[in-house]
Every structure is written in C-alpha cells, then in structure tokens.
Write a protein that holds these residues in place. Sequence first.
Motif, PDB file in Angstrom:
ATOM      1  N   ALA A  62      49.872  41.665  32.335  1.00 41.86           N
ATOM      2  CA  ALA A  62      48.866  42.080  33.107  1.00 41.86           C
ATOM      3  C   ALA A  62      46.850  41.705  33.279  1.00 41.86           C
ATOM      4  CB  ALA A  62      49.057  43.903  32.718  1.00 41.86           C
ATOM      5  N   VAL A  63      46.431  41.875  31.624  1.00 40.64           N
ATOM      6  CA  VAL A  63      44.776  41.263  32.322  1.00 40.64           C
ATOM      7  C   VAL A  63      44.592  39.853  33.307  1.00 40.64           C
ATOM      8  CG1 VAL A  63      42.765  40.900  30.875  1.00 40.64           C
ATOM      9  CG2 VAL A  63      44.242  42.690  30.124  1.00 40.64           C
ATOM     10  N   ALA A  64      45.324  39.040  32.563  1.00 40.07           N
ATOM     11  CA  ALA A  64      45.665  38.000  32.999  1.00 40.07           C
ATOM     12  C   ALA A  64      45.641  37.721  34.920  1.00 40.07           C
ATOM     13  CB  ALA A  64      46.896  36.886  32.960  1.00 40.07           C
ATOM     14  N   LYS A  73      42.964  37.246  37.877  1.00 43.50           N
ATOM     15  CA  LYS A  73      43.060  36.612  39.038  1.00 43.50           C
ATOM     16  C   LYS A  73      42.466  36.952  40.464  1.00 43.50           C
ATOM     17  CE  LYS A  73      46.292  33.329  40.822  1.00 43.50           C
ATOM     18  NZ  LYS A  73      47.914  33.088  41.308  1.00 43.50           N
ATOM     19  N   ASP A  74      43.219  38.589  40.358  1.00 44.99           N
ATOM     20  CA  ASP A  74      42.242  39.013  42.106  1.00 44.99           C
ATOM     21  C   ASP A  74      41.758  39.053  41.802  1.00 44.99           C
ATOM     22  OD1 ASP A  74      45.963  39.371  42.250  1.00 44.99           O
ATOM     23  OD2 ASP A  74      45.729  41.304  42.842  1.00 44.99           O
ATOM     24  N   LEU A 128      39.059  32.480  29.998  1.00 41.63           N
ATOM     25  CA  LEU A 128      39.585  34.057  29.653  1.00 41.63           C
ATOM     26  C   LEU A 128      40.709  33.869  28.477  1.00 41.63           C
ATOM     27  CD1 LEU A 128      40.951  36.046  31.471  1.00 41.63           C
ATOM     28  CD2 LEU A 128      42.841  34.654  32.912  1.00 41.63           C
ATOM     29  N   PRO A 129      41.222  32.446  28.346  1.00 38.10           N
ATOM     30  CA  PRO A 129      42.373  32.927  27.096  1.00 38.10           C
ATOM     31  C   PRO A 129      42.018  33.242  25.774  1.00 38.10           C
ATOM     32  CG  PRO A 129      42.976  30.323  28.545  1.00 38.10           C
ATOM     33  CD  PRO A 129      40.715  31.059  28.883  1.00 38.10           C
ATOM     34  N   VAL A 130      40.454  32.755  25.447  1.00 36.54           N
ATOM     35  CA  VAL A 130      39.769  33.529  24.596  1.00 36.54           C
ATOM     36  C   VAL A 130      39.535  34.663  24.673  1.00 36.54           C
ATOM     37  CG1 VAL A 130      38.269  32.962  22.562  1.00 36.54           C
ATOM     38  CG2 VAL A 130      38.600  31.091  23.581  1.00 36.54           C
ATOM     39  N   ALA A 131      39.285  35.456  25.997  1.00 35.35           N
ATOM     40  CA  ALA A 131      39.005  36.639  25.713  1.00 35.35           C
ATOM     41  C   ALA A 131      40.614  37.382  25.753  1.00 35.35           C
ATOM     42  CB  ALA A 131      38.915  36.899  27.423  1.00 35.35           C
ATOM     43  N   LEU A 132      42.399  37.268  26.255  1.00 35.98           N
ATOM     44  CA  LEU A 132      42.741  37.403  26.801  1.00 35.98           C
ATOM     45  C   LEU A 132      43.701  37.254  24.362  1.00 35.98           C
ATOM     46  CD1 LEU A 132      45.193  35.854  28.718  1.00 35.98           C
ATOM     47  CD2 LEU A 132      44.240  37.685  28.440  1.00 35.98           C
ATOM     48  N   ALA A 173      47.848  42.254  41.390  1.00 34.56           N
ATOM     49  CA  ALA A 173      47.856  42.745  39.863  1.00 34.56           C
ATOM     50  C   ALA A 173      48.567  43.800  39.332  1.00 34.56           C
ATOM     51  CB  ALA A 173      46.997  42.365  39.393  1.00 34.56           C
ATOM     52  N   LEU A 174      48.895  44.564  40.423  1.00 29.90           N
ATOM     53  CA  LEU A 174      49.292  46.288  39.663  1.00 29.90           C
ATOM     54  C   LEU A 174      50.555  45.961  40.140  1.00 29.90           C
ATOM     55  CD1 LEU A 174      46.770  48.666  42.060  1.00 29.90           C
ATOM     56  CD2 LEU A 174      47.618  48.138  39.508  1.00 29.90           C
ATOM     57  N   THR A 175      50.991  45.047  41.269  1.00 28.19           N
ATOM     58  CA  THR A 175      52.416  45.470  41.600  1.00 28.19           C
ATOM     59  C   THR A 175      52.714  43.997  40.009  1.00 28.19           C
ATOM     60  OG1 THR A 175      52.311  44.654  43.949  1.00 28.19           O
ATOM     61  CG2 THR A 175      54.249  43.292  42.701  1.00 28.19           C
TER      62      THR A 175
END
Length: 316
Positions: A43-45, A49-50, A99-103, A146-148
């Motif tokens: 969901a964060v990803a 992206k959005d 972003l991968p490290v943030a995740l 992203a909400l979808t």
Amino acid sequence: MAPAFVHRITKYDPADRDEHGHYTGAEDTISDHGPVEAAYLAAVAAFAKDSGIDRLEIREPAVTGVVHFGGEPSVAGHGLSGLFPPDLTGYHDGAEVSLPVALELIRAMLRDQGAWCRLEAGDVFTVHIGWDQYMYVGSDRPCAHALTRTRELGLFAEPLTGSPYAAELDEPEVAEAADADFWLRVRAALASQHVLLLEENYVRNATRWHRITPENLGTVRAGLGPRALLTLWPDLTPDVDAVLAALPGEESVEFVWEAQDGTISHAIVDDTDHQELAARVADARAACALALSAAEHRPLLCAVLPDSDGVLRARW
C-alpha cells in the motif's frame, strides 16, 4: 506544511469500531510477519508511486531506549541489521533513503523491533507508523489508484485531516546551533579545565561519549554524527569509589564510566542497581553520575549540529 491528503491505513474494519472509534474486532495488534504485513508495504509503495516519490527522508530517528514499549520484543540491531552498519552510519536525521530501504524501515516499525522514525518527502509525502499496526500516509495528491490498490490488498484507508504523528513544529527543546561561537566556548572551557566530557546523541536513545581535550577536539568534531545533539559536561573523576558512594538513595541517575581500554559506557541506575553497578565498574578508571531530573540536569553547554550550510534543521 503537511500533505493535503492523509489516510489512516490499517487492517481494522471501520465497521468494527464502537461509538468512540475504538476497534472491537478480532484482528491482532501485532504484525503477522506475513501477507498482511506485505499488504501494508504494498500500500505504501502504491501511494508513493501515485505521488511520484522514490526516495524519502528519515526524520527524528530513534532506537530502543531504556524501556521498550512495543507489542513485540525488541531485537538486536533494532531491526536495522542489513540496512545500516552496526554503528548506524546513514541512519540519522535528514538522511535520504531509497523507497525499498524505506519499506524495510516500515517493516521494522510494524514489527516493533526497536527502530522508529518519520519518513517524509518535504510537504509532498509522509509515512508515519503508530501503535498497534496503525499507519498514516500523507500525499499532496488524492492517490485514487493507491486507494483502490489498498482496498484490493484487504486494508482499509480512512481519510483524516492530518497524521497524529506529524512533527510538532513549535519551539524545539534545544534551539542553539553548534556553530563557530559554540566551539569557541568549548575551547574556552577546555582552556581552563583541559578535559571535558562530550555527550553525543546521534540518534534518539543512542549516545556516544568523548573525553575531549584541546589536542583531540578537532578529531572528535570530525567524527560527530550529522545533526547530533551535543551536551558538554565536566570531566569524569578518577575517584570511582567516591562517585559510587555519593549515588542518591531514591533517584535514578545516569552513571558514566571509562574502562581501562578507554571505552566510555553509561547506564541508567537506581538504588536497586548499586551493588551490581559497583561490581560492573570495579576496574573503571574514571566515572561520574548525571542527574536525570530537569531541575538538576545542568550541563555546561548544549547545542545541535547544523547542516553544512549552517542551517539548524534537526528537531530535538
């Protein structure tokens, strides 16, 4: 300014909340370390992206302190092993991560492994992890896709006016910058006392101690962590027995000592720890006890390292 669109993203169905908003359903409040946790990260990803975000800034990083309040036990390395070196180089306020490290940082926070931070991209995008698997994502865009995607992942995204974990931007506790004037005052203090104790908080709940002299000050300064909180104290005393004997009977203190090899350690102790502490520091060559109460916590100097452009951005 905070992002305009903020959502609380959880596994908790809003239909299972009482009139006060408290969740009453059967979902556990700890991570499953599996598909639900993976859904949070996906969901964060999707929101990133959005929002056009592929890098995030670490703000107010922390590690496990004296007391760990998480729903799961803390782990060695605070959940940061494999992401950062053991000395936590690169894990500091203002550090940019992919972003991968943030995740992976979000994963560690969802698991209560000890590390915690805000992840932000200015006023464009934010991710805050709260207690009990509550995640707050903010964006400057509506993020319809992203909400979808979040709903497809089996999670619930509830709109909010703001994140309860947004940084308090009022006057910080320490507003003085460790600038040229600060270091002149340090040198003046060293001129009269020759040796002083420098406490370096480079991450919340992570401290390095340095005995500084006019001769080693430059070397110590060069090794300080970015945006560190610096607190200057009188030097340790070689009469360790006298420091132990003067420990208060009903108050906790921070006991700092130097081992024979020059390593400086510290521990929060109260009267129940005095006997064990005495055995632990039997071979110490110097020590001191620092008061923890605000009324008695009186360092010689206290300041925060500014960025290379001279601007103080850390929020201590």
